[in-house]
Scaffold this motif. Structure first.
Motif, PDB file in Angstrom:
ATOM      1  N   ALA A  79       1.076  -1.157  -0.093  1.00 63.46           N
ATOM      2  CA  ALA A  79       0.072  -0.111   0.138  1.00 63.46           C
ATOM      3  C   ALA A  79       0.943   1.288   0.118  1.00 63.46           C
ATOM      4  CB  ALA A  79      -0.932   0.012   1.101  1.00 63.46           C
ATOM      5  N   GLN A  80       1.982   1.279   0.741  1.00 65.32           N
ATOM      6  CA  GLN A  80       2.869   2.365   0.838  1.00 65.32           C
ATOM      7  C   GLN A  80       3.551   2.585  -0.336  1.00 65.32           C
ATOM      8  OE1 GLN A  80       6.141   1.907   3.508  1.00 65.32           O
ATOM      9  NE2 GLN A  80       6.404   4.307   3.643  1.00 65.32           N
ATOM     10  N   GLU A  81       4.126   1.589  -0.979  1.00 65.01           N
ATOM     11  CA  GLU A  81       4.535   1.676  -2.356  1.00 65.01           C
ATOM     12  C   GLU A  81       3.432   2.287  -3.879  1.00 65.01           C
ATOM     13  OE1 GLU A  81       5.769  -2.422  -3.192  1.00 65.01           O
ATOM     14  OE2 GLU A  81       7.832  -2.103  -2.137  1.00 65.01           O
ATOM     15  N   GLU A  82       2.340   1.686  -3.482  1.00 67.32           N
ATOM     16  CA  GLU A  82       1.292   2.202  -4.467  1.00 67.32           C
ATOM     17  C   GLU A  82       1.149   3.509  -4.039  1.00 67.32           C
ATOM     18  OE1 GLU A  82      -1.946  -0.588  -4.002  1.00 67.32           O
ATOM     19  OE2 GLU A  82      -1.148  -2.075  -4.916  1.00 67.32           O
ATOM     20  N   ALA A  83       1.105   4.098  -2.961  1.00 68.35           N
ATOM     21  CA  ALA A  83       0.831   5.630  -2.582  1.00 68.35           C
ATOM     22  C   ALA A  83       1.976   6.218  -3.183  1.00 68.35           C
ATOM     23  CB  ALA A  83       0.732   5.707  -1.240  1.00 68.35           C
ATOM     24  N   VAL A  84       3.331   5.695  -2.924  1.00 69.18           N
ATOM     25  CA  VAL A  84       4.226   6.735  -3.660  1.00 69.18           C
ATOM     26  C   VAL A  84       4.186   6.782  -5.073  1.00 69.18           C
ATOM     27  CG1 VAL A  84       6.913   6.435  -3.856  1.00 69.18           C
ATOM     28  CG2 VAL A  84       5.828   6.279  -1.506  1.00 69.18           C
ATOM     29  N   ILE A  85       3.856   5.776  -5.570  1.00 68.90           N
ATOM     30  CA  ILE A  85       3.864   5.683  -7.134  1.00 68.90           C
ATOM     31  C   ILE A  85       2.761   6.620  -7.691  1.00 68.90           C
ATOM     32  CG2 ILE A  85       3.059   4.178  -9.227  1.00 68.90           C
ATOM     33  CD1 ILE A  85       4.577   2.031  -7.897  1.00 68.90           C
ATOM     34  N   LYS A  86       1.417   6.445  -7.113  1.00 74.11           N
ATOM     35  CA  LYS A  86       0.348   7.448  -7.262  1.00 74.11           C
ATOM     36  C   LYS A  86       0.865   9.187  -7.103  1.00 74.11           C
ATOM     37  CE  LYS A  86      -4.383   8.478  -6.449  1.00 74.11           C
ATOM     38  NZ  LYS A  86      -5.698   8.149  -5.532  1.00 74.11           N
ATOM     39  N   HIS A  87       1.405   9.251  -6.120  1.00 73.60           N
ATOM     40  CA  HIS A  87       2.049  10.707  -5.727  1.00 73.60           C
ATOM     41  C   HIS A  87       2.817  10.980  -6.706  1.00 73.60           C
ATOM     42  CE1 HIS A  87       3.110  14.019  -3.466  1.00 73.60           C
ATOM     43  NE2 HIS A  87       4.335  13.821  -3.623  1.00 73.60           N
ATOM     44  N   TYR A  88       3.796  10.204  -7.313  1.00 70.97           N
ATOM     45  CA  TYR A  88       4.833  10.722  -8.287  1.00 70.97           C
ATOM     46  C   TYR A  88       4.053  10.916  -9.499  1.00 70.97           C
ATOM     47  CZ  TYR A  88       8.625  10.210 -11.571  1.00 70.97           C
ATOM     48  OH  TYR A  88       9.465  10.318 -12.730  1.00 70.97           O
ATOM     49  N   GLN A  89       3.068   9.960  -9.705  1.00 72.85           N
ATOM     50  CA  GLN A  89       2.127  10.434 -11.163  1.00 72.85           C
ATOM     51  C   GLN A  89       1.666  11.476 -10.971  1.00 72.85           C
ATOM     52  OE1 GLN A  89      -0.006   6.526 -10.995  1.00 72.85           O
ATOM     53  NE2 GLN A  89       1.351   5.592 -12.485  1.00 72.85           N
ATOM     54  N   GLN A  90       0.917  11.953 -10.025  1.00 70.89           N
ATOM     55  CA  GLN A  90       0.095  13.175  -9.798  1.00 70.89           C
ATOM     56  C   GLN A  90       1.051  14.369 -10.157  1.00 70.89           C
ATOM     57  OE1 GLN A  90      -1.444  12.205  -5.914  1.00 70.89           O
ATOM     58  NE2 GLN A  90      -3.579  11.722  -6.861  1.00 70.89           N
ATOM     59  N   GLN A  91       2.505  14.040  -9.357  1.00 67.01           N
ATOM     60  CA  GLN A  91       3.230  15.310  -9.428  1.00 67.01           C
ATOM     61  C   GLN A  91       3.648  15.499 -10.978  1.00 67.01           C
ATOM     62  OE1 GLN A  91       5.865  16.914  -6.995  1.00 67.01           O
ATOM     63  NE2 GLN A  91       3.903  16.489  -5.607  1.00 67.01           N
ATOM     64  N   GLU A  92       3.671  14.093 -11.681  1.00 66.80           N
ATOM     65  CA  GLU A  92       4.243  14.343 -13.002  1.00 66.80           C
ATOM     66  C   GLU A  92       3.024  15.053 -14.004  1.00 66.80           C
ATOM     67  OE1 GLU A  92       6.317  11.267 -16.139  1.00 66.80           O
ATOM     68  OE2 GLU A  92       4.543  10.514 -15.110  1.00 66.80           O
ATOM     69  N   GLU A  93       1.883  14.805 -13.652  1.00 65.35           N
ATOM     70  CA  GLU A  93       0.742  15.290 -14.347  1.00 65.35           C
ATOM     71  C   GLU A  93       0.857  16.712 -14.054  1.00 65.35           C
ATOM     72  OE1 GLU A  93      -3.009  13.427 -13.462  1.00 65.35           O
ATOM     73  OE2 GLU A  93      -2.099  11.422 -14.145  1.00 65.35           O
ATOM     74  N   THR A  94       0.990  17.065 -12.744  1.00 64.13           N
ATOM     75  CA  THR A  94       1.090  18.680 -12.527  1.00 64.13           C
ATOM     76  C   THR A  94       2.363  19.259 -13.530  1.00 64.13           C
ATOM     77  OG1 THR A  94       0.286  18.401 -10.415  1.00 64.13           O
ATOM     78  CG2 THR A  94       1.648  20.283 -10.754  1.00 64.13           C
ATOM     79  N   MET A  95       3.553  18.699 -13.501  1.00 65.35           N
ATOM     80  CA  MET A  95       4.505  19.153 -14.419  1.00 65.35           C
ATOM     81  C   MET A  95       4.192  19.268 -15.666  1.00 65.35           C
ATOM     82  SD  MET A  95       7.894  17.671 -16.376  1.00 65.35           S
ATOM     83  CE  MET A  95       6.996  16.208 -16.502  1.00 65.35           C
ATOM     84  N   ILE A  96       3.450  18.334 -16.418  1.00 66.68           N
ATOM     85  CA  ILE A  96       3.008  18.330 -17.787  1.00 66.68           C
ATOM     86  C   ILE A  96       1.934  19.385 -18.201  1.00 66.68           C
ATOM     87  CG2 ILE A  96       1.995  17.024 -19.479  1.00 66.68           C
ATOM     88  CD1 ILE A  96       3.082  14.425 -18.176  1.00 66.68           C
ATOM     89  N   LEU A  97       1.431  19.832 -16.890  1.00 66.79           N
ATOM     90  CA  LEU A  97       0.235  20.806 -17.295  1.00 66.79           C
ATOM     91  C   LEU A  97       0.831  22.176 -17.198  1.00 66.79           C
ATOM     92  CD1 LEU A  97      -2.923  21.350 -17.436  1.00 66.79           C
ATOM     93  CD2 LEU A  97      -3.099  21.250 -14.848  1.00 66.79           C
ATOM     94  N   LEU A  98       1.733  22.306 -16.192  1.00 68.52           N
ATOM     95  CA  LEU A  98       2.663  23.364 -16.057  1.00 68.52           C
ATOM     96  C   LEU A  98       3.241  23.852 -17.572  1.00 68.52           C
ATOM     97  CD1 LEU A  98       4.250  23.279 -12.537  1.00 68.52           C
ATOM     98  CD2 LEU A  98       2.486  25.176 -13.446  1.00 68.52           C
ATOM     99  N   PHE A  99       3.720  22.726 -18.059  1.00 69.57           N
ATOM    100  CA  PHE A  99       4.521  22.959 -19.480  1.00 69.57           C
ATOM    101  C   PHE A  99       3.522  23.028 -20.359  1.00 69.57           C
ATOM    102  CE2 PHE A  99       5.598  20.474 -23.352  1.00 69.57           C
ATOM    103  CZ  PHE A  99       6.575  21.305 -23.942  1.00 69.57           C
TER     104      PHE A  99
END
Length: 106
Positions: free
Chosen positions: A8-28
Motif C-alpha cells: 500500500a505504501q509503494e502504491e501511494a508513492v507511485i500515485k503521488h509521483y504520477q500526480q506530480q508528473e501530471e502537474t509538471m506536464i500541465l505547467l509545461f
C-alpha cells in the motif's frame, strides 16, 4: 510492517509521483499556451526519436487560454522539469524563453 502495508505504501508513492508528473506536464502545456507555442512541437524538438506521449496530448486539452490561465514562471518550470529528469525539454524551454525575451526587447 506487514506485506500489505508495504504494498500500500509503494502504491501511494507511485500515485503521488504520477500526480506530480501530471502537474509538471500541465505547467509545461500552460506555459506553451501562454507563449503561443505548441507543446507537442517543443517535446518533439527535445526528444526527436520519441512519439509525443498520449498523456501530454490529453493534459494539453485541459489547458485554458492564456488570458485565463496561470502565469507559469519559466525558471520554476525548468526547475520542476529537472526534478523529473526532463533536462532536454527544459533546455528547449529555456531556448524558447530566450528567443521570446529577445523579441520583446525589439
Amino acid at each position: 510492517m506487514d506485506q500489505y502495508d508495504k504494498k500500500a505504501q509503494e502504491e501511494a508513492v507511485i500515485k503521488h509521483y504520477q500526480q506530480q508528473e501530471e502537474t509538471m506536464i500541465l505547467l509545461f502545456c500552460q506555459w506553451c499556451v501562454n507563449h503561443d507555442l505548441d507543446p507537442a512541437t517543443l517535446y518533439q524538438e527535445a526528444y526527436p526519436t520519441q512519439l509525443v506521449p498520449k498523456q501530454l496530448e490529453e493534459i494539453n486539452e485541459q489547458t485554458v487560454g492564456k488570458d485565463e490561465g496561470l502565469d507559469v514562471d519559466t525558471a520554476l518550470l525548468i526547475d520542476v522539469m529537472s526534478q523529473f529528469s526532463n533536462n532536454d525539454l527544459a533546455f528547449v524551454v529555456n531556448n524558447y524563453d530566450e528567443q521570446l525575451k529577445k523579441k520583446q526587447k525589439k
